[in-house]
Design a protein around this motif. Structure first.
Motif, PDB file in Angstrom:
ATOM      1  N   ARG A 149      -6.423  -7.807  -5.503  1.00 42.72           N
ATOM      2  CA  ARG A 149      -5.939  -7.012  -6.627  1.00 42.72           C
ATOM      3  C   ARG A 149      -6.339  -5.517  -6.103  1.00 42.72           C
ATOM      4  O   ARG A 149      -5.570  -4.471  -6.702  1.00 42.72           O
ATOM      5  N   TYR A 150      -7.330  -5.213  -5.002  1.00 42.67           N
ATOM      6  CA  TYR A 150      -7.546  -3.842  -4.814  1.00 42.67           C
ATOM      7  C   TYR A 150      -6.262  -3.268  -3.871  1.00 42.67           C
ATOM      8  O   TYR A 150      -5.915  -2.120  -3.888  1.00 42.67           O
ATOM      9  N   VAL A 151      -5.422  -4.342  -3.269  1.00 42.32           N
ATOM     10  CA  VAL A 151      -4.344  -3.855  -2.275  1.00 42.32           C
ATOM     11  C   VAL A 151      -3.323  -3.221  -3.600  1.00 42.32           C
ATOM     12  O   VAL A 151      -2.683  -2.135  -3.279  1.00 42.32           O
ATOM     13  N   TYR A 152      -3.220  -4.340  -4.399  1.00 41.10           N
ATOM     14  CA  TYR A 152      -2.022  -3.782  -5.416  1.00 41.10           C
ATOM     15  C   TYR A 152      -2.489  -2.658  -6.252  1.00 41.10           C
ATOM     16  O   TYR A 152      -1.819  -1.286  -6.372  1.00 41.10           O
ATOM     17  N   ALA A 153      -3.862  -2.481  -6.412  1.00 41.08           N
ATOM     18  CA  ALA A 153      -4.272  -1.051  -7.184  1.00 41.08           C
ATOM     19  C   ALA A 153      -4.300  -0.019  -5.956  1.00 41.08           C
ATOM     20  O   ALA A 153      -3.537   1.138  -6.814  1.00 41.08           O
ATOM     21  N   CYS A 154      -4.437  -0.029  -5.018  1.00 43.78           N
ATOM     22  CA  CYS A 154      -4.227   1.146  -4.176  1.00 43.78           C
ATOM     23  C   CYS A 154      -2.986   1.521  -3.860  1.00 43.78           C
ATOM     24  O   CYS A 154      -2.461   2.556  -3.828  1.00 43.78           O
ATOM     25  N   GLY A 155      -2.036   0.339  -3.737  1.00 47.20           N
ATOM     26  CA  GLY A 155      -0.784   0.829  -3.764  1.00 47.20           C
ATOM     27  C   GLY A 155       0.024   1.547  -4.778  1.00 47.20           C
ATOM     28  O   GLY A 155       0.830   2.412  -4.644  1.00 47.20           O
ATOM     29  N   SER A 178      -7.501   4.539  -7.972  1.00 44.16           N
ATOM     30  CA  SER A 178      -8.342   3.562  -7.172  1.00 44.16           C
ATOM     31  C   SER A 178      -9.595   4.036  -6.660  1.00 44.16           C
ATOM     32  O   SER A 178     -10.756   3.629  -6.867  1.00 44.16           O
ATOM     33  N   ARG A 179      -9.481   5.304  -6.140  1.00 45.70           N
ATOM     34  CA  ARG A 179     -10.862   5.867  -5.769  1.00 45.70           C
ATOM     35  C   ARG A 179     -11.498   6.407  -6.942  1.00 45.70           C
ATOM     36  O   ARG A 179     -13.101   5.903  -6.703  1.00 45.70           O
ATOM     37  N   TRP A 180     -11.201   6.842  -7.913  1.00 47.40           N
ATOM     38  CA  TRP A 180     -12.064   7.129  -8.999  1.00 47.40           C
ATOM     39  C   TRP A 180     -12.488   5.980  -9.622  1.00 47.40           C
ATOM     40  O   TRP A 180     -13.755   6.139 -10.178  1.00 47.40           O
ATOM     41  N   SER A 181     -12.117   5.039  -9.513  1.00 53.98           N
ATOM     42  CA  SER A 181     -12.722   3.604 -10.031  1.00 53.98           C
ATOM     43  C   SER A 181     -13.646   2.954  -9.051  1.00 53.98           C
ATOM     44  O   SER A 181     -14.114   1.955  -9.436  1.00 53.98           O
ATOM     45  N   GLY A 182     -13.705   3.687  -7.984  1.00 53.78           N
ATOM     46  CA  GLY A 182     -14.810   2.980  -6.913  1.00 53.78           C
ATOM     47  C   GLY A 182     -14.352   2.109  -5.761  1.00 53.78           C
ATOM     48  O   GLY A 182     -15.200   1.773  -4.853  1.00 53.78           O
ATOM     49  N   ILE A 183     -12.962   2.122  -5.736  1.00 56.64           N
ATOM     50  CA  ILE A 183     -12.449   1.273  -4.766  1.00 56.64           C
ATOM     51  C   ILE A 183     -12.441   2.007  -3.343  1.00 56.64           C
ATOM     52  O   ILE A 183     -12.004   3.254  -3.281  1.00 56.64           O
ATOM     53  N   ASN A 184     -12.973   1.470  -2.227  1.00 60.27           N
ATOM     54  CA  ASN A 184     -12.875   2.168  -0.725  1.00 60.27           C
ATOM     55  C   ASN A 184     -11.374   2.221  -0.438  1.00 60.27           C
ATOM     56  O   ASN A 184     -11.066   1.289   0.206  1.00 60.27           O
ATOM     57  N   GLY A 207      11.830  -7.867  -2.784  1.00 61.19           N
ATOM     58  CA  GLY A 207      11.510  -7.149  -4.036  1.00 61.19           C
ATOM     59  C   GLY A 207      10.395  -6.355  -3.946  1.00 61.19           C
ATOM     60  O   GLY A 207       9.905  -5.967  -4.874  1.00 61.19           O
ATOM     61  N   THR A 208       9.777  -6.206  -2.716  1.00 59.58           N
ATOM     62  CA  THR A 208       8.710  -5.250  -2.596  1.00 59.58           C
ATOM     63  C   THR A 208       8.886  -3.728  -2.461  1.00 59.58           C
ATOM     64  O   THR A 208       9.811  -3.477  -1.817  1.00 59.58           O
ATOM     65  N   SER A 209       8.470  -3.139  -3.478  1.00 58.06           N
ATOM     66  CA  SER A 209       8.565  -1.724  -3.706  1.00 58.06           C
ATOM     67  C   SER A 209       8.033  -0.965  -2.275  1.00 58.06           C
ATOM     68  O   SER A 209       6.906  -0.927  -2.112  1.00 58.06           O
ATOM     69  N   MET A 210       8.814  -0.046  -1.887  1.00 57.74           N
ATOM     70  CA  MET A 210       8.427   0.851  -0.747  1.00 57.74           C
ATOM     71  C   MET A 210       7.637   1.842  -1.364  1.00 57.74           C
ATOM     72  O   MET A 210       7.038   2.356  -0.388  1.00 57.74           O
ATOM     73  N   ALA A 211       7.550   1.901  -2.527  1.00 54.37           N
ATOM     74  CA  ALA A 211       6.474   3.096  -3.197  1.00 54.37           C
ATOM     75  C   ALA A 211       5.264   2.505  -3.130  1.00 54.37           C
ATOM     76  O   ALA A 211       4.326   3.239  -3.357  1.00 54.37           O
ATOM     77  N   GLY A 212       5.228   0.968  -2.963  1.00 53.48           N
ATOM     78  CA  GLY A 212       3.798   0.654  -3.314  1.00 53.48           C
ATOM     79  C   GLY A 212       3.348   0.061  -4.344  1.00 53.48           C
ATOM     80  O   GLY A 212       4.000   0.240  -5.430  1.00 53.48           O
ATOM     81  N   GLY A 213       2.579  -0.934  -4.615  1.00 52.17           N
ATOM     82  CA  GLY A 213       2.060  -1.698  -5.556  1.00 52.17           C
ATOM     83  C   GLY A 213       2.812  -2.661  -6.658  1.00 52.17           C
ATOM     84  O   GLY A 213       2.459  -3.228  -7.379  1.00 52.17           O
ATOM     85  N   LEU A 233       0.806  -1.201  -0.194  1.00 52.38           N
ATOM     86  CA  LEU A 233       0.038   0.063   0.049  1.00 52.38           C
ATOM     87  C   LEU A 233       0.857   1.035   0.009  1.00 52.38           C
ATOM     88  O   LEU A 233       0.397   2.287  -0.133  1.00 52.38           O
ATOM     89  N   GLY A 234       2.072   1.174   0.105  1.00 52.59           N
ATOM     90  CA  GLY A 234       3.052   2.153   0.491  1.00 52.59           C
ATOM     91  C   GLY A 234       3.341   2.842   1.608  1.00 52.59           C
ATOM     92  O   GLY A 234       3.732   3.745   1.872  1.00 52.59           O
ATOM     93  N   ASP A 235       2.668   2.062   2.787  1.00 53.09           N
ATOM     94  CA  ASP A 235       2.829   2.392   4.236  1.00 53.09           C
ATOM     95  C   ASP A 235       3.716   1.475   4.622  1.00 53.09           C
ATOM     96  O   ASP A 235       4.697   0.621   4.101  1.00 53.09           O
ATOM     97  N   ILE A 236       4.001   1.796   6.020  1.00 58.45           N
ATOM     98  CA  ILE A 236       5.013   0.943   6.768  1.00 58.45           C
ATOM     99  C   ILE A 236       4.486   0.972   8.339  1.00 58.45           C
ATOM    100  O   ILE A 236       3.777   1.590   8.685  1.00 58.45           O
ATOM    101  N   ASP A 237       4.793  -0.222   8.938  1.00 56.31           N
ATOM    102  CA  ASP A 237       4.383  -0.455  10.293  1.00 56.31           C
ATOM    103  C   ASP A 237       5.636  -0.635  11.385  1.00 56.31           C
ATOM    104  O   ASP A 237       6.215  -1.600  10.986  1.00 56.31           O
TER     105      ASP A 237
END
Length: 314
Positions: free
Chosen positions: A187-193, A199-205, A255-261, A62-66
């Motif tokens: 798929r939504y997680v990848y899209a939001c990231g 993603s918001r414009w396409s209707g994803i919360n 290999g996961t991008s810190m920028a997300g997606g 998602l482009g976040d971090i914990d």
């Protein structure tokens, strides 16, 4: 697309080569490294990181971090130790660990999503609250529990051979593969990231997806915290110190991008094994834990630099 896929294959192939090199070198420098008992020990050790890495993988997608992972381990361990002393129930303790971790993750996700606060700030605050509360409740003194009903989570076996934490890790990793790779949620997680606004414009919360991802990660941290408490033999307020570093390192190294997606879970699992074998091997060679942190910090920098270079050239 083909260029990106080729780079991913090269990166994962490099991880496999590094893992094999680690095994060869540590087997050479430590006669006890390549033994059945130590290999089982490695699997047991990586189970805590491996379980949490599945959740961290989705968060970083998602482009976040914990940053609260280690503190949640400690908090869950301390609370569960008190609950076990009061109930002597394995089931109640497990349910409590899962509930506590899930609630913490949900709170972090809600504050991040609805408060529009960067995740690293939210989870840094959660780290202080959880770690501080663990020390307040214990007075800085570990709550030792030797009862097998409690320690079974961290040191028990299935069929007297396979460690229970390893079985739990395998189940969770398999569930993670299915959730991320074969469901609409994944798929939504990848899209939001990849592009939150689109993603918001396409209707994803997007906010709901973010809250769910943090909730799932909290759920997994709750399980990891209970496993760690079982392995340590009780609730320790200092447990899981810098554990988030291991978890984040495995995800980024995989290999996961810190920028997300961008990222694949199987790459993360490779990263878990690379870091797990590295930790175990360096410990068997009596390398200071401080130097181990230095090595892992360098690994993170190299992995992030590689990610930035790959993003610019793809």
């Amino acid at each position: 697309m083909n260029l990106s896929k080729n780079k991913e294959i090269i990166r994962q192939g490099t991880l496999v080569a590094v893992l094999l090199l680690e095994v060869v070198l540590f087997s050479y420098f430590s006669r006890n490294f390549f033994t059945f008992s130590n290999l089982i020990n490695v699997l047991r050790q990586i189970s805590v990181t491996g379980i949490s890495a599945v959740g961290m993988f989705m968060i970083i997608l998602l482009g976040d971090i914990d940053l609260s992972v280690g503190a949640v381990y400690a908090f869950v361990g301390v609370i569960c130790a008190y609950i076990f002393r009061a109930t002597q129930s394995t089931v109640i303790v497990f349910i409590s660990a899962v509930a506590i971790g899930t609630c913490i993750g949900m709170i972090s996700g809600f504050i991040t999503a609805k408060g529009k606060i960067p995740a690293f700030i939210t989870t840094l605050a959660v780290t202080s609250v959880c770690r501080g509360t663990a020390y307040i409740l214990t007075g800085g003194t570990p709550i030792g529990i030797s009862n097998p009903k409690f320690t079974v989570f961290g040191s028990g076996y299935v069929f007297s051979m396979v460690p229970i934490p390893v079985v739990i890790m395998i189940v969770i990793v398999a569930a993670g593969f299915f959730l991320v790779g074969y469901t609409r949620f994944g798929r939504y997680v990848y899209a939001c990231g990849g592009n939150g606004q689109a993603s918001r414009w396409s209707g994803i919360n997007v906010d709901r997806i973010r809250i769910l991802v943090f909730t799932i990660s909290g759920f997994l941290c709750g399980i990891s915290g209970l496993i760690l408490a079982g392995r340590l033999g009780g609730g320790l307020p200092g447990a899981g110190d810098s554990a988030e570093m291991d978890v984040i390192t495995t995800v980024v190294l995989g290999g996961t991008s810190m920028a997300g997606g961008k990222g694949k879970l199987w790459g993360v699992i490779l990263g878990v094994f690379v870091i797990g074998v590295l930790n175990n091997g360096l410990t068997m060679m009596n390398v200071s834990s401080y130097w181990q942190q230095v090595v892992k910090g360098i690994i993170i920098l190299i992995a992030v630099l590689f990610d930035i270079h790959a993003s610019k050239t793809s």
